[in-house]
Design an enzyme around this catalytic site. Structure first.
Site, PDB file in Angstrom:
ATOM      1  N   LEU A 137      -6.455   8.635   2.542  1.00  0.00           N
ATOM      2  CA  LEU A 137      -7.480   9.021   3.501  1.00  0.00           C
ATOM      3  C   LEU A 137      -6.884   8.981   4.899  1.00  0.00           C
ATOM      4  CD1 LEU A 137     -10.515   7.077   1.995  1.00  0.00           C
ATOM      5  CD2 LEU A 137     -10.030   9.535   1.831  1.00  0.00           C
ATOM      6  N   ALA A 194      -1.642  -9.885 -12.798  1.00  0.00           N
ATOM      7  CA  ALA A 194      -1.404 -10.400 -11.447  1.00  0.00           C
ATOM      8  C   ALA A 194      -2.328  -9.738 -10.437  1.00  0.00           C
ATOM      9  CB  ALA A 194       0.058 -10.180 -11.058  1.00  0.00           C
ATOM     10  N   ASP A 236      -2.750   0.738   6.718  1.00  0.00           N
ATOM     11  CA  ASP A 236      -2.467   1.335   8.020  1.00  0.00           C
ATOM     12  C   ASP A 236      -2.166   2.817   7.802  1.00  0.00           C
ATOM     13  OD1 ASP A 236       0.129   1.449   7.055  1.00  0.00           O
ATOM     14  OD2 ASP A 236       0.966   0.069   8.544  1.00  0.00           O
ATOM     15  N   VAL A 283       2.320   4.896   4.188  1.00  0.00           N
ATOM     16  CA  VAL A 283       2.122   4.815   2.740  1.00  0.00           C
ATOM     17  C   VAL A 283       2.607   3.454   2.266  1.00  0.00           C
ATOM     18  CG1 VAL A 283       2.725   5.808   0.498  1.00  0.00           C
ATOM     19  CG2 VAL A 283       2.384   7.303   2.475  1.00  0.00           C
ATOM     20  N   ASP A 284       1.665   2.554   1.960  1.00  0.00           N
ATOM     21  CA  ASP A 284       1.987   1.205   1.474  1.00  0.00           C
ATOM     22  C   ASP A 284       2.812   0.418   2.488  1.00  0.00           C
ATOM     23  OD1 ASP A 284       0.686   1.926  -0.895  1.00  0.00           O
ATOM     24  OD2 ASP A 284       2.531   2.623  -1.823  1.00  0.00           O
ATOM     25  N   HIS A 294      -0.961  -2.802  -4.554  1.00  0.00           N
ATOM     26  CA  HIS A 294       0.148  -1.960  -5.007  1.00  0.00           C
ATOM     27  C   HIS A 294       0.941  -2.704  -6.071  1.00  0.00           C
ATOM     28  CE1 HIS A 294       3.184   1.145  -4.764  1.00  0.00           C
ATOM     29  NE2 HIS A 294       4.113   0.221  -4.683  1.00  0.00           N
TER      30      HIS A 294
END
Length: 209
Positions: free
Chosen positions: A97, A177, A145, A148-149, A113
């Protein structure tokens, strides 16, 4: 240092698939009362069934219905603002987004992630880690933010890669996890226990740890 404040959070969980991370949030008694909406970019996914079964409103906004990404972003933002959402949790949401959404939810938007960031960002964290031959994989929860990741890291958990592991076997332990770490991070956010220090976030101890 930027510290979050306790909030009467109204959470939207963003999903695209089966929703096992969503289920971990629904099963948490601290988080469940704050979940107001489950928003998907795909109709007919198991995540939506989980949400409806829990009595939570669902919405589907599919990118192909919009002329471009900016129109899609505006549609998502309108949906969230109409429901007075103030906190986002991406739980297996497979869309990026844009800035209009980030401008509203910056600092109140968590993502998870399946890798130990900054290693192996992007769509294929588990398979990339296996292909590289690492001995330790893991999961990362971070504040979203514009990258990307790349956002400030809230929590990480290492997962050993066994010699006999393939994608399926490692993915099972990665998911386990994720199901531990994501609820802990969401609790900390809504309880005002996150302190942003550069690219990392300190999580203060609290009653629900």
């Amino acid at each position: 240092m930027i510290a979050s404040e306790p909030m009467e959070a109204r959470i939207a969980v963003l999903v695209s698939g089966s929703g096992t991370n969503l289920q971990a949030l629904l099963d948490d008694p601290v988080i469940r009362p704050h979940i107001e909406l489950v928003l998907s970019d795909r109709d007919g996914v198991r995540s939506l069934e989980r949400a409806r079964g829990a009595g939570i409103e669902t919405a589907v906004i599919e990118p192909h219905e919009y002329a471009d990404r900016s129109d899609f972003d505006r549609a998502v933002l309108t949906c969230l603002e109409d429901r007075r959402i103030d906190t986002l949790v991406s739980a297996g949401y497979m869309r990026l987004l844009g800035k209009p959404v980030l401008d509203v939810f910056e600092g109140r938007w968590l993502n998870i992630h399946p890798a130990l960031l900054p290693s192996f960002p992007g769509m294929h964290g588990v398979s990339d880690a296996l292909a590289y031959g690492v001995k330790v994989a893991g999961v990362t929860v971070f504040l979203v933010d514009e990258g990307v990741d790349t956002g400030p890291i809230v929590a990480q958990e290492a997962v050993e890669v066994l010699p006999e592991d393939d994608w399926d076997s490692l993915e099972v332990r990665i998911h386990a996890a994720e199901h531990r770490q994501l609820p802990l991070a969401v609790r900390a956010l809504i309880e005002g226990r996150l302190e942003v220090e550069g690219r990392r976030v300190r999580v203060r101890e609290g009653a629900h740890e």
